[in-house]
Design an enzyme around this catalytic site. Structure first.
Site, PDB file in Angstrom:
ATOM      1  N   LYS A  47       6.371  -1.344  -8.500  1.00 36.33           N
ATOM      2  CA  LYS A  47       5.103  -0.781  -8.098  1.00 36.33           C
ATOM      3  C   LYS A  47       5.311   0.380  -7.143  1.00 36.33           C
ATOM      4  O   LYS A  47       4.430   1.201  -6.936  1.00 36.33           O
ATOM      5  CB  LYS A  47       4.271  -1.867  -7.372  1.00 36.33           C
ATOM      6  CG  LYS A  47       3.997  -3.099  -8.161  1.00 36.33           C
ATOM      7  CD  LYS A  47       3.429  -4.191  -7.228  1.00 36.33           C
ATOM      8  CE  LYS A  47       3.473  -5.533  -7.911  1.00 36.33           C
ATOM      9  NZ  LYS A  47       3.249  -6.621  -6.923  1.00 36.33           N
ATOM     10  N   GLY A  48       6.501   0.406  -6.561  1.00 35.23           N
ATOM     11  CA  GLY A  48       6.760   1.311  -5.442  1.00 35.23           C
ATOM     12  C   GLY A  48       6.515   2.782  -5.720  1.00 35.23           C
ATOM     13  O   GLY A  48       6.144   3.537  -4.826  1.00 35.23           O
ATOM     14  N   ASP A 104      10.650   5.850  -6.284  1.00 33.68           N
ATOM     15  CA  ASP A 104      10.408   5.954  -4.848  1.00 33.68           C
ATOM     16  C   ASP A 104      11.730   6.143  -4.104  1.00 33.68           C
ATOM     17  O   ASP A 104      11.850   6.986  -3.230  1.00 33.68           O
ATOM     18  CB  ASP A 104       9.656   4.715  -4.331  1.00 33.68           C
ATOM     19  CG  ASP A 104      10.241   3.388  -4.819  1.00 33.68           C
ATOM     20  OD1 ASP A 104      11.304   3.386  -5.477  1.00 33.68           O
ATOM     21  OD2 ASP A 104       9.638   2.341  -4.528  1.00 33.68           O
ATOM     22  N   ASP A 107      18.612   3.510  -4.317  1.00 30.27           N
ATOM     23  CA  ASP A 107      19.363   2.770  -3.297  1.00 30.27           C
ATOM     24  C   ASP A 107      20.772   2.532  -3.863  1.00 30.27           C
ATOM     25  O   ASP A 107      21.647   3.383  -3.740  1.00 30.27           O
ATOM     26  CB  ASP A 107      18.574   1.484  -3.017  1.00 30.27           C
ATOM     27  CG  ASP A 107      19.137   0.633  -1.907  1.00 30.27           C
ATOM     28  OD1 ASP A 107      19.631   1.196  -0.924  1.00 30.27           O
ATOM     29  OD2 ASP A 107      19.073  -0.608  -2.009  1.00 30.27           O
ATOM     30  N   LYS A 135      19.466   6.849  -0.688  1.00 24.96           N
ATOM     31  CA  LYS A 135      20.335   6.293   0.364  1.00 24.96           C
ATOM     32  C   LYS A 135      21.756   6.322  -0.151  1.00 24.96           C
ATOM     33  O   LYS A 135      22.246   5.322  -0.692  1.00 24.96           O
ATOM     34  CB  LYS A 135      19.974   4.809   0.583  1.00 24.96           C
ATOM     35  CG  LYS A 135      18.980   4.511   1.653  1.00 24.96           C
ATOM     36  CD  LYS A 135      18.955   2.999   1.875  1.00 24.96           C
ATOM     37  CE  LYS A 135      17.562   2.485   1.895  1.00 24.96           C
ATOM     38  NZ  LYS A 135      17.495   1.011   1.960  1.00 24.96           N
ATOM     39  N   PHE A 156      16.500  -0.063   5.908  1.00 31.29           N
ATOM     40  CA  PHE A 156      15.415  -0.471   5.028  1.00 31.29           C
ATOM     41  C   PHE A 156      14.147   0.262   5.456  1.00 31.29           C
ATOM     42  O   PHE A 156      13.800   0.284   6.630  1.00 31.29           O
ATOM     43  CB  PHE A 156      15.199  -1.987   5.092  1.00 31.29           C
ATOM     44  CG  PHE A 156      14.378  -2.480   3.943  1.00 31.29           C
ATOM     45  CD1 PHE A 156      14.961  -2.663   2.705  1.00 31.29           C
ATOM     46  CD2 PHE A 156      13.026  -2.721   4.087  1.00 31.29           C
ATOM     47  CE1 PHE A 156      14.203  -3.092   1.618  1.00 31.29           C
ATOM     48  CE2 PHE A 156      12.261  -3.145   3.018  1.00 31.29           C
ATOM     49  CZ  PHE A 156      12.857  -3.334   1.780  1.00 31.29           C
ATOM     50  N   VAL A 157      13.486   0.883   4.491  1.00 30.03           N
ATOM     51  CA  VAL A 157      12.285   1.670   4.800  1.00 30.03           C
ATOM     52  C   VAL A 157      11.074   1.134   4.036  1.00 30.03           C
ATOM     53  O   VAL A 157      11.221   0.514   2.978  1.00 30.03           O
ATOM     54  CB  VAL A 157      12.485   3.175   4.484  1.00 30.03           C
ATOM     55  CG1 VAL A 157      13.471   3.815   5.438  1.00 30.03           C
ATOM     56  CG2 VAL A 157      12.918   3.402   3.034  1.00 30.03           C
ATOM     57  N   ASP A 163       7.712  -1.289  -0.221  1.00 29.22           N
ATOM     58  CA  ASP A 163       7.241  -2.524   0.407  1.00 29.22           C
ATOM     59  C   ASP A 163       8.360  -3.326   1.054  1.00 29.22           C
ATOM     60  O   ASP A 163       9.544  -3.128   0.767  1.00 29.22           O
ATOM     61  CB  ASP A 163       6.586  -3.427  -0.650  1.00 29.22           C
ATOM     62  CG  ASP A 163       7.636  -4.099  -1.542  1.00 29.22           C
ATOM     63  OD1 ASP A 163       8.461  -3.376  -2.124  1.00 29.22           O
ATOM     64  OD2 ASP A 163       7.649  -5.346  -1.624  1.00 29.22           O
ATOM     65  N   ARG A 169       2.922  -1.033   1.614  1.00 31.86           N
ATOM     66  CA  ARG A 169       2.902   0.026   0.587  1.00 31.86           C
ATOM     67  C   ARG A 169       1.880   1.112   0.902  1.00 31.86           C
ATOM     68  O   ARG A 169       2.004   2.247   0.469  1.00 31.86           O
ATOM     69  CB  ARG A 169       2.550  -0.569  -0.785  1.00 31.86           C
ATOM     70  CG  ARG A 169       3.606  -1.494  -1.361  1.00 31.86           C
ATOM     71  CD  ARG A 169       3.296  -1.753  -2.834  1.00 31.86           C
ATOM     72  NE  ARG A 169       4.004  -2.888  -3.382  1.00 31.86           N
ATOM     73  CZ  ARG A 169       5.251  -2.843  -3.871  1.00 31.86           C
ATOM     74  NH1 ARG A 169       5.931  -1.719  -3.851  1.00 31.86           N
ATOM     75  NH2 ARG A 169       5.816  -3.928  -4.374  1.00 31.86           N
TER      76      ARG A 169
END
Ligand code: IMP
Ligand code: MG
Length: 185
Positions: A47-48, A104, A107, A135, A156-157, A163, A169
């Site tokens: 969903k990000g 989004d 990672d 990242k 962690f963001v 989220d 979010r």
């Protein structure tokens, strides 16, 4: 002014900085795909990436269609295990289309690597990646990112679609989330 605040969340990238960067990314995509002469398909990874897609699309001055894809990546709430599965698929074929995967954050790179493989089998004309955040310190699977917003450190963001346990979010900025006291690494 956004009233919601959380003392565990420290601003990292402001809403204004995000807006300027997303507009720049949209202009670059408009420039690069201007000669394509056909609809470009923007695919947001749920969903990000939905917040990113909705802003980015409004800065692309070309005909586009939009699709969502649902991905489950197994692991705990702050770390992915690399085992990835499609939970909601595209509604239309992408054969013969130019596709941009909108993420989004890249990672470990495992999600985007999986999507590049999976979407690649559907015979698109091209597949590129637009990621708001990267990242690099966490990279396990290096992936090409043609349109990148910001490189961030290994923290962690949350916010702007991202989220923690489904929360945060709706923050208009990107914030660093401090671990809960006593939480495991
Ligand atoms: P990957 O590790 O590159 O496969 O990223 C998988 C997904 O994990 C991303 O698309 C995000 O949804 C999520 N993710 C990775 N890092 C963060 C973070 O710092 N905050 C929130 N979600 C994250
Ligand atoms: Mg994501």
């Amino acid at each position: 002014m956004f009233a919601f605040r959380d003392k565990r969340c420290r601003p990292l990238i402001s809403a204004e900085a995000i807006a300027a960067k997303v507009a720049e990314m949209g202009r670059a995509i408009t420039h690069d795909y201007a000669a394509c002469g056909e609809d470009l398909v923007l695919i947001a990874v749920m969903k990000g990436s939905v917040v990113f897609l909705s802003d980015l699309a409004r800065h692309i001055d070309l005909p586009v269609t939009m699709e969502l894809i649902g991905i489950a990546s197994y692991g705990d709430s702050t770390k992915s295990s690399g085992v990835v599965q499609i939970t909601a698929d595209l509604t239309r074929p992408i054969a013969g289309k130019h596709v941009i995967i909108c993420e989004d954050i890249v990672d470990t790179g495992l999600t985007v690597a999986y999507l590049l493989d999976n979407l690649g089998t559907r015979k698109p004309k091209s597949v590129k990646v637009a990621a708001l955040l990267h990242k690099p310190e966490r990279s396990i699977q290096p992936v090409p990112i043609q349109y990148l917003g910001f490189t961030i450190p290994n923290h962690f963001v949350v916010g702007y679609g991202l989220d923690y346990a489904q929360r945060y979010r709706n923050l208009p900025f990107i914030g660093l989330l401090e671990p809960e006291p006593g939480a495991p690494d």
